[in-house]
Design a protein around this motif. Sequence first.
Motif, PDB file in Angstrom:
ATOM      1  N   GLU A 171       4.945  -0.412  -2.470  1.00 15.57           N
ATOM      2  CA  GLU A 171       4.072  -1.436  -1.885  1.00 15.57           C
ATOM      3  C   GLU A 171       3.039  -1.855  -2.921  1.00 15.57           C
ATOM      4  OE1 GLU A 171       2.296  -0.404   1.877  1.00 15.57           O
ATOM      5  OE2 GLU A 171       4.029   0.813   2.406  1.00 15.57           O
ATOM      6  N   HIS A 172       2.920  -3.161  -3.151  1.00 12.29           N
ATOM      7  CA  HIS A 172       1.962  -3.689  -4.119  1.00 12.29           C
ATOM      8  C   HIS A 172       0.773  -4.294  -3.380  1.00 12.29           C
ATOM      9  CE1 HIS A 172       4.449  -3.361  -7.799  1.00 12.29           C
ATOM     10  NE2 HIS A 172       5.385  -3.254  -6.885  1.00 12.29           N
ATOM     11  N   HIS A 173      -0.423  -3.985  -3.881  1.00 14.21           N
ATOM     12  CA  HIS A 173      -1.658  -4.457  -3.260  1.00 14.21           C
ATOM     13  C   HIS A 173      -2.627  -4.933  -4.329  1.00 14.21           C
ATOM     14  CE1 HIS A 173      -0.478  -2.258   0.387  1.00 14.21           C
ATOM     15  NE2 HIS A 173      -0.185  -1.251  -0.415  1.00 14.21           N
ATOM     16  N   ALA A 197      -9.218  -0.178   0.136  1.00 15.69           N
ATOM     17  CA  ALA A 197      -7.783   0.113   0.217  1.00 15.69           C
ATOM     18  C   ALA A 197      -7.409   1.275  -0.701  1.00 15.69           C
ATOM     19  CB  ALA A 197      -6.975  -1.128  -0.135  1.00 15.69           C
ATOM     20  N   PHE A 198      -8.006   1.305  -1.886  1.00 18.93           N
ATOM     21  CA  PHE A 198      -7.746   2.390  -2.823  1.00 18.93           C
ATOM     22  C   PHE A 198      -8.227   3.722  -2.241  1.00 18.93           C
ATOM     23  CE2 PHE A 198      -9.111   4.727  -6.773  1.00 18.93           C
ATOM     24  CZ  PHE A 198      -7.835   5.023  -7.230  1.00 18.93           C
ATOM     25  N   PRO A 254       1.018   8.640  -3.080  1.00 17.74           N
ATOM     26  CA  PRO A 254       1.179   8.469  -4.525  1.00 17.74           C
ATOM     27  C   PRO A 254       0.712   7.057  -4.892  1.00 17.74           C
ATOM     28  CG  PRO A 254       3.307   8.361  -3.422  1.00 17.74           C
ATOM     29  CD  PRO A 254       2.299   8.707  -2.378  1.00 17.74           C
ATOM     30  N   ILE A 255      -0.044   6.959  -5.965  1.00 20.44           N
ATOM     31  CA  ILE A 255      -0.691   5.695  -6.333  1.00 20.44           C
ATOM     32  C   ILE A 255      -0.470   5.416  -7.812  1.00 20.44           C
ATOM     33  CG2 ILE A 255      -2.926   4.517  -6.557  1.00 20.44           C
ATOM     34  CD1 ILE A 255      -3.928   6.395  -4.282  1.00 20.44           C
ATOM     35  N   ASP A 285       7.246   5.234  -1.175  1.00 20.76           N
ATOM     36  CA  ASP A 285       5.915   5.520  -0.624  1.00 20.76           C
ATOM     37  C   ASP A 285       4.794   5.187  -1.605  1.00 20.76           C
ATOM     38  OD1 ASP A 285       6.962   6.457   1.781  1.00 20.76           O
ATOM     39  OD2 ASP A 285       7.181   8.495   1.008  1.00 20.76           O
ATOM     40  N   LEU A 286       5.150   4.759  -2.799  1.00 18.31           N
ATOM     41  CA  LEU A 286       4.165   4.475  -3.844  1.00 18.31           C
ATOM     42  C   LEU A 286       3.314   3.258  -3.486  1.00 18.31           C
ATOM     43  CD1 LEU A 286       3.092   5.058  -6.739  1.00 18.31           C
ATOM     44  CD2 LEU A 286       4.873   3.501  -7.575  1.00 18.31           C
ATOM     45  N   GLN A 287       2.026   3.396  -3.660  1.00 14.13           N
ATOM     46  CA  GLN A 287       1.089   2.297  -3.489  1.00 14.13           C
ATOM     47  C   GLN A 287       0.670   1.849  -4.886  1.00 14.13           C
ATOM     48  OE1 GLN A 287      -0.070   1.349  -0.115  1.00 14.13           O
ATOM     49  NE2 GLN A 287       1.851   2.444   0.068  1.00 14.13           N
ATOM     50  N   VAL A 288       0.923   0.589  -5.206  1.00 17.37           N
ATOM     51  CA  VAL A 288       0.572   0.039  -6.514  1.00 17.37           C
ATOM     52  C   VAL A 288      -0.630  -0.882  -6.323  1.00 17.37           C
ATOM     53  CG1 VAL A 288       1.341  -1.310  -8.496  1.00 17.37           C
ATOM     54  CG2 VAL A 288       2.985   0.136  -7.255  1.00 17.37           C
TER      55      VAL A 288
END
Length: 128
Positions: free
Chosen positions: A24-26, A32-33, A42-43, A73-76
């Motif tokens: 997921e890209h933000h 949010a961070f 995981p970021i 599940d990675l948050q970018v």
Amino acid sequence: MLDRRALLLAGIAAVLPALAAAAEHHAYTPEAFAAARKAGRPILVEITAPWCPTCRAQKPILARLTAAPQFRDLQVFEVDFDSQKEAVRALGARMQSTLIVFRGDTELGRSVGDTDAGSIGSLLGRLT
């Protein structure tokens, strides 16, 4: 005609699971961070600038790597080096093209100016 439609639908059905597996890209916001860190997600933080050739070289590498199923599940979070100076300082970055990986509140690693797919993959591998 029916065979073409069936083939098209089969192709779409084959691609959908891969799209669902992508990270997921933000756009970066402190809220949010913080929420992603608190959740233990995981970021990946990308500190980038539109004028940066190294950042442009990193983009397709990161897109390919983060599309892998292990990063679903990675948050970018993308931080703009020029307009988000407070975030850049808070993250302890000194220049654009900085990549930082976190799991929860723990920083697992960072790289600066790297355009080697293997070493960027190794950095992301610390999240799995």
